[in-house]
Design a protein around this motif. Structure first.
Motif, PDB file in Angstrom:
ATOM      1  N   UNK A 168      -3.580 -62.340  47.662  1.00  0.00           N
ATOM      2  CA  UNK A 168      -3.012 -63.500  48.352  1.00  0.00           C
ATOM      3  C   UNK A 168      -1.532 -63.271  48.655  1.00  0.00           C
ATOM      4  N   UNK A 169      -0.826 -62.698  47.703  1.00  0.00           N
ATOM      5  CA  UNK A 169       0.600 -62.442  47.905  1.00  0.00           C
ATOM      6  C   UNK A 169       0.856 -61.491  49.056  1.00  0.00           C
ATOM      7  N   UNK A 170       0.020 -60.477  49.195  1.00  0.00           N
ATOM      8  CA  UNK A 170       0.201 -59.530  50.308  1.00  0.00           C
ATOM      9  C   UNK A 170      -0.032 -60.210  51.650  1.00  0.00           C
ATOM     10  N   UNK A 171      -1.040 -61.052  51.733  1.00  0.00           N
ATOM     11  CA  UNK A 171      -1.304 -61.748  52.993  1.00  0.00           C
ATOM     12  C   UNK A 171      -0.174 -62.724  53.326  1.00  0.00           C
ATOM     13  N   UNK A 172       0.346 -63.399  52.322  1.00  0.00           N
ATOM     14  CA  UNK A 172       1.472 -64.316  52.550  1.00  0.00           C
ATOM     15  C   UNK A 172       2.691 -63.541  53.051  1.00  0.00           C
ATOM     16  N   UNK A 173       2.995 -62.416  52.382  1.00  0.00           N
ATOM     17  CA  UNK A 173       4.125 -61.588  52.803  1.00  0.00           C
ATOM     18  C   UNK A 173       3.929 -61.078  54.228  1.00  0.00           C
ATOM     19  N   UNK A 174       2.687 -60.727  54.570  1.00  0.00           N
ATOM     20  CA  UNK A 174       2.397 -60.203  55.905  1.00  0.00           C
ATOM     21  C   UNK A 174       2.665 -61.241  56.986  1.00  0.00           C
ATOM     22  N   UNK A 175       2.166 -62.444  56.805  1.00  0.00           N
ATOM     23  CA  UNK A 175       2.324 -63.466  57.844  1.00  0.00           C
ATOM     24  C   UNK A 175       3.769 -63.953  57.951  1.00  0.00           C
ATOM     25  N   UNK A 176       4.430 -64.097  56.817  1.00  0.00           N
ATOM     26  CA  UNK A 176       5.829 -64.537  56.875  1.00  0.00           C
ATOM     27  C   UNK A 176       6.707 -63.442  57.477  1.00  0.00           C
ATOM     28  N   UNK A 177       6.556 -62.214  56.975  1.00  0.00           N
ATOM     29  CA  UNK A 177       7.405 -61.126  57.447  1.00  0.00           C
ATOM     30  C   UNK A 177       7.180 -60.760  58.891  1.00  0.00           C
ATOM     31  N   UNK A 178       5.911 -60.734  59.313  1.00  0.00           N
ATOM     32  CA  UNK A 178       5.601 -60.265  60.666  1.00  0.00           C
ATOM     33  C   UNK A 178       5.727 -61.337  61.736  1.00  0.00           C
ATOM     34  N   UNK A 179       5.525 -62.625  61.355  1.00  0.00           N
ATOM     35  CA  UNK A 179       5.495 -63.663  62.377  1.00  0.00           C
ATOM     36  C   UNK A 179       6.539 -64.758  62.181  1.00  0.00           C
ATOM     37  N   UNK A 180       6.688 -65.253  60.982  1.00  0.00           N
ATOM     38  CA  UNK A 180       7.662 -66.331  60.775  1.00  0.00           C
ATOM     39  C   UNK A 180       9.085 -65.826  61.017  1.00  0.00           C
ATOM     40  N   UNK A 181       9.378 -64.630  60.567  1.00  0.00           N
ATOM     41  CA  UNK A 181      10.742 -64.097  60.700  1.00  0.00           C
ATOM     42  C   UNK A 181      11.007 -63.468  62.063  1.00  0.00           C
ATOM     43  N   UNK A 182       9.975 -63.301  62.895  1.00  0.00           N
ATOM     44  CA  UNK A 182      10.089 -62.700  64.233  1.00  0.00           C
ATOM     45  C   UNK A 182      11.051 -61.503  64.239  1.00  0.00           C
ATOM     46  N   UNK A 183      10.625 -60.373  63.703  1.00  0.00           N
ATOM     47  CA  UNK A 183      11.525 -59.217  63.589  1.00  0.00           C
ATOM     48  C   UNK A 183      12.059 -58.703  64.910  1.00  0.00           C
ATOM     49  N   UNK A 184      11.368 -58.959  66.022  1.00  0.00           N
ATOM     50  CA  UNK A 184      11.892 -58.519  67.315  1.00  0.00           C
ATOM     51  C   UNK A 184      13.184 -59.245  67.654  1.00  0.00           C
ATOM     52  N   UNK A 185      13.334 -60.478  67.199  1.00  0.00           N
ATOM     53  CA  UNK A 185      14.601 -61.183  67.402  1.00  0.00           C
ATOM     54  C   UNK A 185      15.695 -60.615  66.498  1.00  0.00           C
ATOM     55  N   UNK A 186      15.317 -60.279  65.277  1.00  0.00           N
ATOM     56  CA  UNK A 186      16.290 -59.708  64.338  1.00  0.00           C
ATOM     57  C   UNK A 186      16.834 -58.392  64.874  1.00  0.00           C
ATOM     58  N   UNK A 187      15.939 -57.519  65.340  1.00  0.00           N
ATOM     59  CA  UNK A 187      16.347 -56.196  65.788  1.00  0.00           C
ATOM     60  C   UNK A 187      17.089 -56.241  67.118  1.00  0.00           C
ATOM     61  N   UNK A 188      16.791 -57.235  67.932  1.00  0.00           N
ATOM     62  CA  UNK A 188      17.402 -57.298  69.260  1.00  0.00           C
ATOM     63  C   UNK A 188      18.742 -58.015  69.265  1.00  0.00           C
ATOM     64  N   UNK A 189      18.827 -59.104  68.524  1.00  0.00           N
ATOM     65  CA  UNK A 189      19.996 -59.970  68.693  1.00  0.00           C
ATOM     66  C   UNK A 189      20.813 -60.195  67.430  1.00  0.00           C
ATOM     67  N   UNK A 190      20.496 -59.487  66.367  1.00  0.00           N
ATOM     68  CA  UNK A 190      21.229 -59.753  65.127  1.00  0.00           C
ATOM     69  C   UNK A 190      21.613 -58.464  64.405  1.00  0.00           C
ATOM     70  N   UNK A 191      22.492 -57.651  64.997  1.00  0.00           N
ATOM     71  CA  UNK A 191      22.922 -56.427  64.309  1.00  0.00           C
ATOM     72  C   UNK A 191      23.632 -56.720  63.001  1.00  0.00           C
ATOM     73  N   UNK A 192      24.329 -57.855  62.921  1.00  0.00           N
ATOM     74  CA  UNK A 192      25.014 -58.210  61.681  1.00  0.00           C
ATOM     75  C   UNK A 192      24.011 -58.411  60.549  1.00  0.00           C
TER      76      UNK A 192
END
Length: 556
Positions: free
Chosen positions: A387-411
């Motif tokens: 359960x913990x792995x699935x929770x980490x997967x959905x939060x990390x991959x979708x809730x945090x939207x890493x494409x926004x982090x990598x594109x607009x947040x170098x800081x």
């Protein structure tokens, strides 16, 4: 029997009877209320554990030296491993100094991972349980949560890299995929093309989170073999195609000298160590499955050797790409994307596929399993490893939207690289507590018991908190300018931050050892270590009745 002036409350916990005496006069309302809250918390969660959090039983300890070697090799043999030298050479070091920096950083990382992992090999417990011995029952939750958040963030970022592998496979299978029109707005910071690859990677990755830790080790074998073949193949192909011995990249020397060179080298050294601090902290999560203590020793050699070798492969491929394509391509995926002939596309697909498995194993080992272990400790009644792995997967991959982090947040990326100023002292205190303060003697039964000897006062070991604070606070002035361009720091504070890992890790060990020497928590010291095999069964570990409450009830 003499009647005592106290109220006694006994509760039923499953099939185990647990009596807890409230040493508070009935007239003390607030005292009675606090005791009842503590009692309810104690019984509600039982031993505050579950099968995934309990010590690994003998039948589950079948990781050998070979498995640990493959585990850590698989962590280094990845797309990011090929890119390692690029950032170091960009700041002014030659390729030789880049390799030396990587080798030394990973040698030290391997030593610390092995050292902190020994508690897992000895007691077969995860990091989250180990942390209770040094930080206390409740303060350990803060440390666990800190590690969990970092793991989830990195999960999303590594998922983005995995999607790049899928994108390269799609380029090879379907050349017209390069021309897929973008239907998403520019503000989305991601294209339709890449979102397709991202979804495919995420969906195909999910089943691996359902596989148990005992079977995941075979993924590391597949990943290591496949990626090494591709790495040597890429390097050999580039050498045979253009030759790289006389390229500008190999002839480039250091562009910084004197004191500037020393500080650049130390900063690069620190940056390479920073990426390993999460694995240093949660090393017991994997060493707990060791068949024997010495099985984990292969980490000492596997980590620095493979990191240096993969970095060298990246340098060779990048040097050749300058000659062949007119630009330096540090990313191996960008190299295979250049192969457009039918035969070249087939080779590109299998290369990208191997890197796909590489990224998959890296994300599971370093992020999803680690975060799941952390969540498992915080909410053992509701979350297990799956359960913990699935929770980490959905939060990390979708809730945090890493494409926004990598594109607009170098800081933010600078922040993620600098988080080691917190994790390195966290790890230092763990190592110091086990080897120096408690001399490798824990009572595993007490580690699982709410209110046991490792609870300290109010569930917080002030010695560990003070040592932790001493270690990271002086680094904060040098860290803040890296995430805020409007703030500057003096050269002295900047240089201290460049030495951040050494200062934080070393200072935490020294200060914690000194504080514990003058103000020892004597109630936590045991004359003889109590190992899981000394306890009859996992149901007895942390049993509330271990303090003799049940016997006390029957005698009264």
């Amino acid at each position: 029997m003499e009647k005592k002036n106290e109220e006694q409350i006994y509760v039923q916990d499953g099939d185990r009877e647990a009596g807890v005496v409230l040493d508070v006069p009935p007239a003390s309302f607030w005292g009675r209320l606090l005791q009842k809250i503590e009692l309810k918390s104690n019984v509600e969660n039982g031993r505050r554990s579950n099968p995934d959090l309990d010590p690994v039983p003998p039948e589950g300890r079948h990781w050998t030296a070979r498995h640990y070697a493959l585990f850590w090799i698989s962590d280094n043999v990845s797309v990011s491993g090929f890119r390692t030298a690029s950032s170091i050479m960009d700041v002014g070091l030659s390729w030789r100094m880049a390799l030396l920096c990587v080798a030394l950083a990973n040698l030290l990382a391997g030593m610390i991972v092995t050292l902190n992992g020994l508690v897992g090999a000895d007691y077969h417990i995860p990091f989250s349980i180990q942390a209770r011995a040094s930080y206390g029952y409740y303060l350990s939750y803060l440390m666990i949560l800190m590690r969990c958040i970092v793991g989830i963030f990195w999960y999303g970022i590594q998922t983005y890299t995995g999607a790049e592998c899928v994108q390269s496979m799609l380029y090879a299978l379907w050349p017209s995929f390069r021309n897929v029109p973008n239907t998403l707005p520019k503000s989305a910071n991601i294209t339709t093309q890449f979102m397709t690859a991202y979804v495919i990677y995420f969906v195909t990755m999910l089943p691996f989170h359902y596989v148990g830790i005992h079977k995941v080790k075979w993924l590391f074998l597949l990943k290591t073999v496949a990626t090494f073949i591709v790495g040597f193949g890429l390097m050999g192909w580039m050498i045979s195609s253009v030759g790289v011995s006389n390229t500008a990249l190999f002839s480039q020397g250091n562009t910084v000298h004197g004191s500037a060179f020393r500080w650049v080298f130390l900063n690069s050294f620190y940056s390479n160590l920073g990426g390993f601090t999460t694995l240093m902290v949660n090393a017991p999560d994997y060493s707990r499955y060791a068949a024997r203590r010495r099985s984990t020793y292969t980490t000492l050699f596997a980590v620095p050797f493979t990191a240096t070798l993969v970095t060298f492969m990246g340098v060779v491929v990048a040097a050749g790409s300058k000659v062949k394509y007119g630009q330096i391509l540090w990313d191996p995926l960008q190299v295979v994307d250049q192969w457009t002939s039918p035969g070249g596309r087939a080779a590109a697909f299998f290369c990208a596929l191997s890197f796909y498995f590489s990224q998959l194993g890296l994300n599971i080992a370093a992020n999803s399993l680690a975060s799941a272990n952390d969540m498992n400790a915080i909410w053992p009644k509701y979350i297990n490893l799956r359960r913990g792995q699935f929770i980490a997967a959905f939060i990390g991959a979708w809730v945090l939207t890493p494409w926004n982090i990598l594109t607009s947040a170098p800081a933010f990326l600078n922040f993620m690289s600098g988080y080691s100023i917190w994790l390195s002292p966290l790890c230092g205190i763990l190592v110091c507590d086990y080897f120096i303060v408690h001399r490798q003697k824990y009572d595993v039964n007490e580690l699982y018991r709410f209110g046991g000897i490792y609870n300290y006062k109010w569930g917080c070991n002030w010695r560990a908190f003070l040592a932790f604070t001493i270690a990271w606070v002086p680094l904060l002035p040098g860290f803040i300018p890296t995430v805020s361009s409007g703030i500057t720091a003096s050269s002295g504070l900047t240089h201290l931050y460049d030495l951040g890992f050494f200062y934080a890790f070393g200072t935490s060990i020294l200060s914690y050892a000194v504080i514990c020497y003058f103000f020892p928590a004597k109630e936590t010291y045991v004359e003889t270590a109590v190992y899981p095999d000394d306890v009859k069964s996992s149901d007895d570990i942390g049993d509330i009745s271990s303090e003799g409450y049940a016997d006390k009830r029957s005698s009264e």
